[in-house]
Design a protein around this motif. Structure first.
Motif, short mmCIF file in Angstrom:
data_model
loop_
_atom_site.label_atom_id
_atom_site.label_comp_id
_atom_site.label_asym_id
_atom_site.label_seq_id
_atom_site.Cartn_x
_atom_site.Cartn_y
_atom_site.Cartn_z
N THR A 7 0.81 -1.21 0.00
CA THR A 7 0.00 0.00 0.00
C THR A 7 0.84 1.26 0.00
O THR A 7 0.46 2.25 -0.59
CB THR A 7 -0.90 0.04 1.24
OG1 THR A 7 -0.09 0.16 2.41
CG2 THR A 7 -1.74 -1.22 1.34
N ARG A 9 1.08 3.15 2.43
CA ARG A 9 0.39 4.11 3.27
C ARG A 9 0.98 4.10 4.67
O ARG A 9 1.45 3.09 5.17
CB ARG A 9 -1.10 3.80 3.35
CG ARG A 9 -1.86 4.02 2.08
CD ARG A 9 -3.35 4.00 2.36
NE ARG A 9 -3.77 2.72 2.93
CZ ARG A 9 -4.26 1.73 2.23
NH1 ARG A 9 -4.37 1.83 0.94
NH2 ARG A 9 -4.64 0.61 2.81
N ARG A 124 3.04 8.41 -5.65
CA ARG A 124 1.77 7.91 -5.14
C ARG A 124 0.88 7.38 -6.26
O ARG A 124 0.06 6.50 -6.05
CB ARG A 124 1.03 9.03 -4.39
CG ARG A 124 1.52 9.27 -2.98
CD ARG A 124 1.21 8.12 -2.06
NE ARG A 124 -0.20 7.82 -1.98
CZ ARG A 124 -0.70 6.66 -1.58
NH1 ARG A 124 0.10 5.66 -1.24
NH2 ARG A 124 -2.01 6.46 -1.52
N THR A 128 -0.56 3.69 -5.98
CA THR A 128 -2.01 3.51 -5.87
C THR A 128 -2.54 2.63 -7.00
O THR A 128 -3.44 1.79 -6.79
CB THR A 128 -2.71 4.87 -5.88
OG1 THR A 128 -2.15 5.71 -4.87
CG2 THR A 128 -4.19 4.71 -5.61
N ALA A 156 -8.85 4.31 -6.42
CA ALA A 156 -7.46 4.80 -6.48
C ALA A 156 -7.41 6.31 -6.30
O ALA A 156 -6.56 6.83 -5.57
CB ALA A 156 -6.83 4.41 -7.82
N LEU A 160 -5.47 8.40 -3.32
CA LEU A 160 -4.26 9.00 -3.89
C LEU A 160 -3.52 9.90 -2.91
O LEU A 160 -2.29 9.85 -2.81
CB LEU A 160 -4.64 9.80 -5.15
CG LEU A 160 -3.49 10.39 -5.96
CD1 LEU A 160 -2.58 9.29 -6.50
CD2 LEU A 160 -4.06 11.23 -7.12
N ASP A 162 -3.43 9.77 0.25
CA ASP A 162 -3.21 9.11 1.54
C ASP A 162 -4.01 9.81 2.65
O ASP A 162 -3.48 10.14 3.71
CB ASP A 162 -1.71 9.13 1.88
CG ASP A 162 -1.34 8.06 2.90
OD1 ASP A 162 -2.12 7.11 3.09
OD2 ASP A 162 -0.27 8.19 3.52
#
Length: 321
Positions: A7, A9, A124, A128, A156, A160, A162
């Motif tokens: 991820t 993230r 990103r 994503t 997505a 995008l 986060d």
């Protein structure tokens, strides 16, 4: 089309990114779409947003995102109106309509445009696309995408920046079983990271599998704001199913105790007004054998239909007058 488990993230910098609606109202002429709606959607949960057609769900989501101005009242995300944030996708990600994408662009180009306008690193975009399973078709024109692929692209776009807060309207549309399972896991993962996840859908079976809390509205008014378990228990009413070779004797005892008993075609009896423990105690006290004793909680769909029965705008099967 499997999505990558990677991820990229991190956890939000705050664990209390709330969506707060205060006396939120929206009128269109003489029609009130949303009426005095006050609620708080908290972080760390997957909160489902339910209501019949015409209940005001879409209008509410649009007001959260600043796409529709309220007639009165306020709505903030983390204490700030969304429209006052110059780089909104870093704070709130949303999927409202998967078809609302310029079909001549590729998926990668679409996300890059969003990234540039919100000050989001180009890295990103790639991360994503991998996460939602579209890396292999990143340069294909969106106009040739299936509905399920468009849904993944919309998700997505929501992820995008986060963001600590994400909103999804009908996210399961067009997804195959693998995609549905992935989305369920994604919502759980986002909430587990302390994010605020607000999901609207008419697919009760999927909502029952993925949400922790429920907000239900009808005719623009708040009907329920509680945990999934509380909603099912209070909105639909639990029953007790009993199987016994002495149905007549048990029915007499349960009726005398104040229970309402109904014989079922499968040989069981359904009891309302008494708990399973009380049914079992009465049977034992009068030496009535019980072969099966089960508490049955209504499904989310049953509880929802019971709660919103008087809030349905358009009911099938009604005769025009």
């Amino acid at each position: 089309m499997a999505a990558s488990p990677t991820t990229g993230r991190g956890r939000p910098d705050s664990l209390d990114h709330m969506i707060r609606l205060t006396s939120l109202t929206r009128r269109y002429g003489r029609t009130t779409a949303v009426h005095d709606l006050t609620l708080t959607v908290r972080s760390g949960h997957v909160t489902g947003f339910l209501g019949p057609n015409g209940a005001g769900k879409s209008t509410t989501l649009r007001m959260i995102l600043g796409l529709t101005a309220p007639t009165s009242g306020t709505v903030t995300v983390d204490g700030v109106r969304f429209r006052d944030r110059p780089r909104g996708l870093r704070h709130v990600g949303a999927l409202l309509d998967a078809a609302d994408v310029q079909g001549g662009r590729g998926a990668e180009a679409h996300l890059r445009a969003l990234a540039r306008s919100n000050g989001i690193p180009r890295s990103r975009v790639d991360a994503t696309l991998r996460e939602v399973g579209l890396a292999g078709v990143a340069r294909r024109r969106v106009g040739g995408f299936s509905l399920g692929m468009r849904q993944r692209l919309g998700i997505a776009a929501a992820l995008l920046g986060d963001p600590p807060v994400v909103l999804f309207d009908e996210p399961f549309n067009g997804l195959d079983p693998e995609g549905v399972r992935w989305v369920r896991g994604l919502f759980r993962e986002l909430a587990g990271q302390g994010r605020t996840v607000f999901v609207s859908s008419h697919l009760m079976s999927e909502m029952e599998h993925c949400v922790d809390r429920l907000v239900v509205i009808g005719r623009g008014r708040l009907l329920a704001d509680q945990s999934l378990a509380e909603f099912a228990a209070t909105s639909g009413g639990s029953t007790v199913s009993v199987r016994t070779p002495q149905e007549g004797a048990l029915t007499a005892r349960l009726t005398a105790e104040g229970g309402v008993v109904r014989a079922e075609d499968d040989g069981t009896v359904t009891v309302t007004g008494l708990s399973a423990a009380r049914v079992g105690d009465l049977a034992a006290a009068h030496r009535i054998p019980v072969h099966e004793l089960v508490t049955r909680t209504p499904s989310l769909e049953q509880a929802f239909m019971a709660l919103t029965a008087t809030s349905v705008e358009h009911r099938a099967g009604e005769v025009a007058r």
